[in-house]
Write an enzyme that holds these catalytic residues in place. Structure first.
Site, mmCIF file in Angstrom:
data_model
loop_
_atom_site.group_PDB
_atom_site.id
_atom_site.type_symbol
_atom_site.label_atom_id
_atom_site.label_comp_id
_atom_site.label_asym_id
_atom_site.label_seq_id
_atom_site.Cartn_x
_atom_site.Cartn_y
_atom_site.Cartn_z
ATOM 1 N N CYS A 242 0.862 -1.183 0.000
ATOM 2 C CA CYS A 242 0.000 0.000 0.000
ATOM 3 C C CYS A 242 0.897 1.231 0.000
ATOM 4 C CB CYS A 242 -0.931 0.006 1.216
ATOM 5 S SG CYS A 242 -2.000 1.468 1.301
ATOM 6 N N GLN A 258 -0.915 -0.862 10.398
ATOM 7 C CA GLN A 258 -0.944 -2.308 10.570
ATOM 8 C C GLN A 258 0.428 -2.929 10.314
ATOM 9 O OE1 GLN A 258 -4.091 -3.996 8.186
ATOM 10 N NE2 GLN A 258 -5.638 -3.523 9.718
ATOM 11 N N GLY A 284 -3.522 -1.837 -3.950
ATOM 12 C CA GLY A 284 -4.931 -1.500 -4.152
ATOM 13 C C GLY A 284 -5.846 -2.705 -4.193
ATOM 14 N N ASP A 317 -12.309 -7.143 -4.153
ATOM 15 C CA ASP A 317 -10.983 -7.550 -3.685
ATOM 16 C C ASP A 317 -10.410 -8.522 -4.709
ATOM 17 O OD1 ASP A 317 -8.717 -8.440 -2.352
ATOM 18 O OD2 ASP A 317 -9.704 -8.570 -0.402
ATOM 19 N N ARG A 319 -7.257 -9.645 -4.783
ATOM 20 C CA ARG A 319 -5.996 -10.234 -4.324
ATOM 21 C C ARG A 319 -6.038 -11.761 -4.343
ATOM 22 N NH1 ARG A 319 -5.548 -6.944 1.222
ATOM 23 N NH2 ARG A 319 -7.780 -7.421 1.132
#
Length: 400
Positions: A242, A258, A284, A317, A319
């Site tokens: 990120c 995090q 992203g 999402d 990913r």
């Protein structure tokens, strides 16, 4: 109590603020930008201090957020932030169907036992799409990184057969090693092995042998590395890149916080089982930085994070975690404690045939919710609210 527009010179509150800034935070120096602890007279500070382990979003009301608008003596003239997006009645869900959490050594995060083999195992209700076979990965170099917090970690760089990106494993603990890195390679010298990080112990000026079994020359006389045996699975964080949150100080998400918090937990002296941060280059939520910035503009136009991705014709999402599974196997891990708020990630990380077993899920609670600094913004509140309401994220507020 003075008004936000009054001068802070000679004000006892400003003296208290300076003392609090100097003494109240116990976070390591690699947190950037450094967070500000809550004040005694902030609207929610009292409730946080009274019972921070049981804090939930129901205690964060629009009025309490407005009361905590003051941030420092340098910005007392700034207007208060907008009211909180989180309803006073909104409480994040916790892991269902699990037994009493395991309490580790003092200072270590509490894990909630999970089991993806049963419906009530606390591993989410979605069926993530898994690869039929895991990718092939190879660790090509490893280097020791002394951190600004005083601890050390080993940075492992991986290549693979599914994309052209270089993914990383940030490893805390000397007992966690890469099989592909340590394997002997044809024609290499002892210096070659040391330069690519395939050595035991520590490097020092004048060292000539890697100390690895199967190396091209004798290891006799090399110092023997005494490594304490782990007593359980390591703490693991699967972290997606990120740039905005980690490098550009964005308050639209809590990704940078995090990452820092995961590193802090894994570098604690009580973290005897070590830790691994799998750093995947899938910016992203997998759509890339350019599309992510477009999504930010859509968010400013009124969409939430999920709606913005869908409007750009991307999945909410995109990913994939097959690379993370393969990297963890290369690092010799069959059981892990997963640091995540996303229960659906548990099954995704375990692999198509449960090559890895997640034994516990450890919650990643925002620091500001625990009264340990952190930050607040209208954007990050909306971001967290969407992840909980639309993406099924869970929080166990007593988890840390």
């Amino acid at each position: 109590m003075p008004s936000p527009n009054s001068s802070s010179a000679g004000n006892p509150r400003s003296v208290l603020d300076r003392q609090t800034q100097e003494n109240a935070t116990d976070l390591p120096s690699f947190y950037s930008p450094r967070s500000r602890p809550l004040r005694e007279d902030d609207g929610i500070a009292t409730s946080l201090r009274l019972d921070r382990d049981e804090l939930c979003l129901s205690s964060i009301t629009p009025q309490s957020i407005s009361n905590s608008a003051l941030t420092s003596t340098d910005d007392v003239n700034l207007p208060p932030p907008p009211p909180s997006l989180l309803s006073p009645a909104f409480t994040p869900p916790v892991t269902p169907g699990t037994t009493t959490p395991t309490l580790l050594a003092e200072g270590q995060p509490r894990g909630v036992p999970v089991d993806s083999s049963i419906p009530s195992g606390g591993c989410g209700i979605k069926r993530p799409k898994l690869l039929d076979t895991l990718p092939e990965v190879q660790c090509i170099v490893r280097a020791r990184i002394p951190t600004v917090s005083g601890t050390e970690m080993f940075l492992h760089l991986y290549t693979n057969n599914v994309d052209n990106k270089e993914h990383l494993a940030i490893v805390f603990g000397p007992h966690i090693r890469s099989k592909s890195l340590d394997a002997p390679r044809d024609g290499e010298t002892e210096m070659d092995r040391m330069v690519r990080g395939a050595y035991t112990g520590r490097l020092y000026p004048g060292r000539t042998k890697s100390g690895m079994v199967g190396a091209s020359s004798s290891t006799a006389g090399d110092p023997v590395e005494e490594i304490p045996a782990p007593s359980g699975p390591p703490l693991v964080r699967i972290h997606s890149e990120c740039y905005t949150g980690e490098t550009a100080w964005s308050a639209r998400c809590d990704c940078g916080e995090q990452l820092d918090e995961a590193a802090r937990l894994m570098s604690l002296p009580t973290a005897v089982n070590g830790g691994i941060i799998i750093y995947l280059r899938q910016e992203g939520r997998g759509i890339g930085l350019g599309e992510k910035l477009k999504a930010y503009n859509l968010q400013d136009l009124g969409s939430d994070t999920v709606e913005a991705n869908l409007l750009l014709r991307h999945p909410a999402d995109a990913r994939s975690y097959g690379l993370a599974t393969a990297m963890l196997l290369d690092l010799g891990q069959k059981e892990i404690r997963l640091l995540t708020n996303n229960p659906d990630k548990i099954r995704a990380v375990e692999g198509p045939n449960r090559e890895i077993r997640v034994t516990e899920r450890v919650a990643m609670v925002p620091l500001s919710w625990k009264g340990k600094g952190g930050f607040r913004s209208r954007e990050v509140e909306g971001y967290l609210k969407t992840k909980i309401e639309k993406m099924g994220h869970m929080l166990d507020m007593g988890g840390l």
